[in-house]
Design an enzyme around this catalytic site. Structure first.
Site, PDB file in Angstrom:
ATOM      1  N   SER A 193       0.896  -1.177   0.000  1.00  0.00           N
ATOM      2  CA  SER A 193       0.000   0.000   0.000  1.00  0.00           C
ATOM      3  C   SER A 193       0.927   1.218   0.000  1.00  0.00           C
ATOM      4  O   SER A 193       1.298   1.708   1.054  1.00  0.00           O
ATOM      5  CB  SER A 193      -0.937  -0.037   1.190  1.00  0.00           C
ATOM      6  OG  SER A 193      -0.230  -0.307   2.369  1.00  0.00           O
ATOM      7  N   ALA A 194       1.239   1.662  -1.195  1.00  0.00           N
ATOM      8  CA  ALA A 194       2.431   2.500  -1.369  1.00  0.00           C
ATOM      9  C   ALA A 194       2.182   3.999  -1.476  1.00  0.00           C
ATOM     10  O   ALA A 194       3.106   4.793  -1.258  1.00  0.00           O
ATOM     11  CB  ALA A 194       3.184   2.036  -2.620  1.00  0.00           C
ATOM     12  N   ALA A 195       0.980   4.398  -1.858  1.00  0.00           N
ATOM     13  CA  ALA A 195       0.764   5.828  -2.160  1.00  0.00           C
ATOM     14  C   ALA A 195       0.768   6.667  -0.875  1.00  0.00           C
ATOM     15  O   ALA A 195       0.252   6.208   0.147  1.00  0.00           O
ATOM     16  CB  ALA A 195      -0.576   5.987  -2.878  1.00  0.00           C
ATOM     17  N   PRO A 196       1.366   7.849  -0.903  1.00  0.00           N
ATOM     18  CA  PRO A 196       1.929   8.592  -2.044  1.00  0.00           C
ATOM     19  C   PRO A 196       3.399   8.301  -2.327  1.00  0.00           C
ATOM     20  O   PRO A 196       4.012   9.000  -3.131  1.00  0.00           O
ATOM     21  CB  PRO A 196       1.743  10.043  -1.616  1.00  0.00           C
ATOM     22  CG  PRO A 196       1.865  10.002  -0.117  1.00  0.00           C
ATOM     23  CD  PRO A 196       1.288   8.680   0.301  1.00  0.00           C
ATOM     24  N   GLY A 197       3.987   7.336  -1.657  1.00  0.00           N
ATOM     25  CA  GLY A 197       5.286   6.880  -2.127  1.00  0.00           C
ATOM     26  C   GLY A 197       6.502   7.232  -1.298  1.00  0.00           C
ATOM     27  O   GLY A 197       7.632   6.998  -1.730  1.00  0.00           O
ATOM     28  N   GLY A 198       6.292   7.750  -0.108  1.00  0.00           N
ATOM     29  CA  GLY A 198       7.448   8.089   0.746  1.00  0.00           C
ATOM     30  C   GLY A 198       8.325   6.871   0.991  1.00  0.00           C
ATOM     31  O   GLY A 198       9.564   6.952   0.927  1.00  0.00           O
TER      32      GLY A 198
ATOM     33  N   ASP B  95      -6.130  -4.536  -5.132  1.00  0.00           N
ATOM     34  CA  ASP B  95      -6.470  -4.682  -3.726  1.00  0.00           C
ATOM     35  C   ASP B  95      -5.397  -5.609  -3.145  1.00  0.00           C
ATOM     36  O   ASP B  95      -5.197  -6.722  -3.651  1.00  0.00           O
ATOM     37  CB  ASP B  95      -7.863  -5.318  -3.595  1.00  0.00           C
ATOM     38  CG  ASP B  95      -8.308  -5.408  -2.138  1.00  0.00           C
ATOM     39  OD1 ASP B  95      -7.441  -5.628  -1.273  1.00  0.00           O
ATOM     40  OD2 ASP B  95      -9.503  -5.253  -1.870  1.00  0.00           O
TER      41      ASP B  95
ATOM     42  N   ASP C  57       2.512  -1.111   4.849  1.00  0.00           N
ATOM     43  CA  ASP C  57       2.254   0.092   5.645  1.00  0.00           C
ATOM     44  C   ASP C  57       0.738   0.279   5.578  1.00  0.00           C
ATOM     45  O   ASP C  57       0.221   0.973   4.710  1.00  0.00           O
ATOM     46  CB  ASP C  57       3.014   1.268   5.006  1.00  0.00           C
ATOM     47  CG  ASP C  57       2.905   2.540   5.824  1.00  0.00           C
ATOM     48  OD1 ASP C  57       2.855   2.439   7.063  1.00  0.00           O
ATOM     49  OD2 ASP C  57       2.854   3.630   5.226  1.00  0.00           O
TER      50      ASP C  57
ATOM     51  N   CYS D 198       0.378   3.954  11.217  1.00  0.00           N
ATOM     52  CA  CYS D 198       0.560   5.230  11.936  1.00  0.00           C
ATOM     53  C   CYS D 198      -0.558   5.346  12.969  1.00  0.00           C
ATOM     54  O   CYS D 198      -1.153   6.408  13.140  1.00  0.00           O
ATOM     55  CB  CYS D 198       0.591   6.410  10.972  1.00  0.00           C
ATOM     56  SG  CYS D 198      -0.853   6.538   9.926  1.00  0.00           S
TER      57      CYS D 198
HETATM   58  C1  LIG Z   1      -0.760   4.565   5.265  1.00  0.00           C
HETATM   59  S1  LIG Z   1      -1.132   4.769   3.617  1.00  0.00           S
HETATM   60  C2  LIG Z   1       0.340   4.315   2.827  1.00  0.00           C
HETATM   61  C3  LIG Z   1       1.390   5.353   2.845  1.00  0.00           C
HETATM   62  C4  LIG Z   1       2.584   4.968   2.014  1.00  0.00           C
HETATM   63  N1  LIG Z   1       3.138   3.723   2.446  1.00  0.00           N
HETATM   64  C5  LIG Z   1       3.678   6.004   2.033  1.00  0.00           C
HETATM   65  O1  LIG Z   1       4.649   5.839   2.730  1.00  0.00           O
HETATM   66  O2  LIG Z   1       3.550   7.006   1.350  1.00  0.00           O
HETATM   67  C6  LIG Z   1      -2.178   3.420   3.324  1.00  0.00           C
HETATM   68  C7  LIG Z   1      -2.512   3.194   1.903  1.00  0.00           C
HETATM   69  O3  LIG Z   1      -3.250   1.985   1.800  1.00  0.00           O
HETATM   70  C8  LIG Z   1      -4.030   2.078   0.663  1.00  0.00           C
HETATM   71  N2  LIG Z   1      -5.020   0.989   0.754  1.00  0.00           N
HETATM   72  C9  LIG Z   1      -6.188   0.944   1.379  1.00  0.00           C
HETATM   73  N3  LIG Z   1      -6.778  -0.229   1.227  1.00  0.00           N
HETATM   74  C10 LIG Z   1      -5.956  -0.986   0.478  1.00  0.00           C
HETATM   75  C11 LIG Z   1      -6.013  -2.297  -0.015  1.00  0.00           C
HETATM   76  N4  LIG Z   1      -7.048  -3.106   0.237  1.00  0.00           N
HETATM   77  N5  LIG Z   1      -5.002  -2.731  -0.748  1.00  0.00           N
HETATM   78  C12 LIG Z   1      -3.956  -1.962  -1.037  1.00  0.00           C
HETATM   79  N6  LIG Z   1      -3.853  -0.690  -0.597  1.00  0.00           N
HETATM   80  C13 LIG Z   1      -4.837  -0.216   0.159  1.00  0.00           C
HETATM   81  C14 LIG Z   1      -4.582   3.473   0.739  1.00  0.00           C
HETATM   82  O4  LIG Z   1      -5.002   3.898  -0.529  1.00  0.00           O
HETATM   83  C15 LIG Z   1      -3.395   4.241   1.263  1.00  0.00           C
HETATM   84  O5  LIG Z   1      -2.715   4.859   0.219  1.00  0.00           O
END
Ligand SMILES: C[S@@+](CC[C@H](N)C(=O)[O-])C[C@H]1O[C@@H](n2cnc3c(N)ncnc32)[C@H](O)[C@@H]1O
Length: 645
Positions: A417-422, A468, A485, A542
């Site tokens: 779950s990478a966005a926004p990519g930090g 997903d 994450d 977090c």
């Molecule tokens: C905590 S954020 C991730 C932050 C990211 N790791 C970073 O360092 O920028 C959690 C992410 O999980 C994604 N997410 C939510 N449900 C998900 C799923 N079922 N599968 C994959 N990603 C998911 C969200 O869109 C969100 O971007």
């Protein structure tokens, strides 16, 4: 949203209330009250001496002195203010000397006492330290020395108490102390002067008389000093027993009245003081739960949390630490950036930013790429260095999972779950743009920022996709390392997003923890236990709740006995819970790490590192299950196919 949340400015307290606050403020206030009482008595004694110690006039002066001191101390009678927690014996602890006690009930007007002390400086001690002298001084000048008529005194006591001009409330403690000293000095001068009665020459008999008078004076001073000490002890002792919980009527009245933040803040402190020394300070038979209920009500209001979240967070900490946590959530964490080592080095970046007038420092010993930005004359998200991808604005806590993951060059890494990519871009930097980072996120929308960051930072080894995460093992597998994450409630980042305080209820936690549990199994299944360099999975959130952290990892351990917890490699942070509210977790949960805003000056965070020991899971019937994703399954299927051919 609670009062505190709406108004982050600290709240000035009326003197009346300040008097009751525990700790430094109370001590200073008590000191001041004692100074005032002592000064009043000394002035009264001086007045007595001035009149040759002839009873009545001095008594009037002493009474007036005591009245002034009492007024300065906010002493009052009459009904307690509605809904204010009563403090037993609060009045008597600052009472004047005995011979004036008889008038205690008469010197109270009380109606405007709140006007006296509301300091402009807010919740610090400045105003508390200021306002004693003017009243005492003016008292010395104003009081007639010949007023010993009880009736008149009674009438006087009904008059509006003289209020200190607000301008005089702005001094500081030093002034106060100086003036106390000054008072004693002028007293001595005055006294010496009085000996030169009528300008007669000094005779031996006079000397004897003077000597006796001086002795009497010394005794009186000593007596006053003793009384001061006793009084101080009484104040301390009194304070221990003072606080009483508000009655049901008071609570109801409070709910109808306009919100009073100062009162609530004060009560939070008082209740915590009682809870921290319950055996001694509890009010009669009131159970601990009564205090906890009041504390929760007050903290929900003051800090603006909903009941559910307040309960959840209070379960994590002692009440004192909970307050520290809530307070830290009211303060923004320092801005931090991560040097993008694909493009520059920290020293060079620091120099470039310093040249632009940025004030910065390394974050700490634990990271070689982080910088804390204290202030900057230019927007830190719009410098040429930022545009050129030399750094990522990234919370310090967000470095931690990647440090724990420790991706290596040429590995195949999944950021589930990478966005926004930090974290994706940090992985890519540690891998020096080699190997492959699969940056997945279920949200296409959020993935736009992910792609933008990948481009800006010059990441060349990333592949972005939008699955997903729960289905990821069926899409792709065999990763050397997997970072999850996870999406979470965000209770660790309340200082960034205060809406978390009110918009998370039980159903959110239920939904989130279910998702987290499914995702962590997917993350484990996506890793290859046979990786020559890895086979590691890092789970992070977090959030600080146990439901989203230890409980999720414990669930994973129970469902995937082919993994075990290992050291995160982070040499700070607190150990994860190994038991919580009567539920025991595996002892290895102590290897997980918790980070708190109040303890580590970073966002609240949780990091767990798992190692996958086998790609097979032994089932109850001793058969082996190979979940999709590890990569082994594909090979086995391939073998089966070959056999079938
Ligand atoms: C905590 S954020 C991730 C932050 C990211 N790791 C970073 O360092 O920028 C959690 C992410 O999980 C994604 N997410 C939510 N449900 C998900 C799923 N079922 N599968 C994959 N990603 C998911 C969200 O869109 C969100 O971007």
């Amino acid at each position: 949203m609670g009062g505190r949340a709406k108004n982050k400015q600290d709240v000035p307290l009326p003197l009346e209330l300040e008097k009751r606050i525990d700790g430094k403020v109370t001590k200073k206030l008590n000191d001041r009250l004692r100074h005032e009482a002592a000064r009043a008595r000394k002035q009264a004694a001086a007045a007595k001496r001035q009149t040759g110690g002839r009873g009545a006039p001095a008594k009037g002066a002493a009474k007036a002195a005591a009245e002034t001191a009492d007024k300065a101390a906010g002493k009052r009678k009459g009904p307690a203010q509605s809904a204010l927690p009563r403090k037993k014996a609060a009045v008597t602890t600052t009472a004047p000397p005995k011979d004036e006690d008889e008038d205690e009930d008469e010197d109270d007007d009380g109606s405007d006492d709140h006007d006296m002390g509301a300091p402009d400086g807010g919740w610090d001690n400045a105003a508390l330290e200021s306002d004693s002298e003017p009243g005492a001084d003016s008292f010395g000048e104003e009081e007639p020395s010949d007023d010993d008529d009880e009736g008149e005194e009674d009438n006087d006591s009904d008059k509006e108490p003289a209020r200190m001009p607000l301008s005089l409330l702005d001094g500081d403690d030093d002034d106060d102390d100086d003036d106390v000293g000054g008072g004693i000095e002028s007293y001595d001068e005055f006294d010496t002067g009085s000996d030169d009665d009528g300008g007669e020459g000094v005779t031996f008999r006079d000397m004897e008389k003077r000597s006796r008078r001086l002795d009497a004076q010394r005794e009186e001073d000593e007596e006053l000093a003793r009384m001061e000490i006793d009084e101080a002890a009484e104040v301390v002792e009194g304070e221990r027993e003072l606080f009483a919980l508000p009655s049901a009527e008071q609570i109801a009245a409070e709910q109808d009245a306009p919100p009073d933040l100062a009162q609530v803040q004060l009560r939070i402190q008082e209740v915590i003081r009682v809870l921290n020394n319950f055996a001694q300070l509890r009010d009669g038979g009131r159970p601990r739960s009564d205090y906890m209920d009041q504390l929760k009500r007050d903290m929900c209001f003051y800090y603006g949390y909903n009941d559910y979240l307040m309960d959840k967070l209070l379960q994590l900490f002692t009440v004192s630490e909970a307050v520290e946590f809530f307070e830290a959530n009211e303060v923004a964490r320092p801005v931090t950036v991560r040097t993008n080592t694909l493009k520059t080095r920290r020293r060079e970046l620091a120099q470039a930013l310093i040249n632009r007038g940025v004030n910065l420092d390394p974050i700490g010993k634990w990271t070689k790429v982080g910088l804390t930005i204290f202030d900057s004359p230019v927007p830190i998200g719009a410098t040429p260095e930022y545009m050129a991808g030399h750094y990522m604005i990234q919370a310090a806590s967000s470095f931690l999972p990647v440090v724990a993951l420790a991706p290596q060059e040429n590995e195949k890494v999944l950021d589930m779950s990478a966005a926004p990519g930090g974290k994706t871009t940090y992985c890519a930097a540690l891998m020096k743009n080699t190997g492959l980072v699969v940056a997945n996120d279920a949200s296409r929308q959020r993935s736009k920022a992910l792609v933008a960051n990948i481009h800006r930072l010059g990441v060349a080894n990333a592949l972005v996709c939008n699955y997903d995460g729960r289905e990821f093992p069926t899409v792709m597998g065999g990763f050397d390392r997997v970072l999850l994450d996870a999406p979470c409630s965000g209770t660790g980042v309340i200082s960034k997003d205060a809406s978390v305080k009110t918009n998370k209820g039980p159903e959110d936690f239920e939904m989130l923890t279910r998702l987290q549990k499914e995702l962590i199994l997917s993350a484990i299944d996506s890793a290859n236990a046979d990786s020559p360099t890895g086979g590691f999975i890092v789970y992070s959130t977090c959030s600080v709740t146990v439901d989203e952290n230890e409980a999720v990892v414990a669930f994973a351990l129970s469902k995937r006995p082919n993994v075990r917890l290992v050291e995160t490699g982070l040499d700070f942070g607190r150990a994860g819970f190994t038991s919580f509210r009567g539920k025991a977790f595996h002892h290895s949960l102590a290897l997980t790490r918790r980070f708190y805003p109040h303890a580590h000056n970073m966002d609240g965070f949780f990091v767990a590192k798992l190692q996958k020991l086998s790609n097979k899971i032994q089932a109850a019937d001793n058969s082996f299950v190979v979940p999709a994703g590890s990569g082994v399954q594909l090979k086995q299927q391939g073998k089966k196919k070959k056999k079938a051919q």
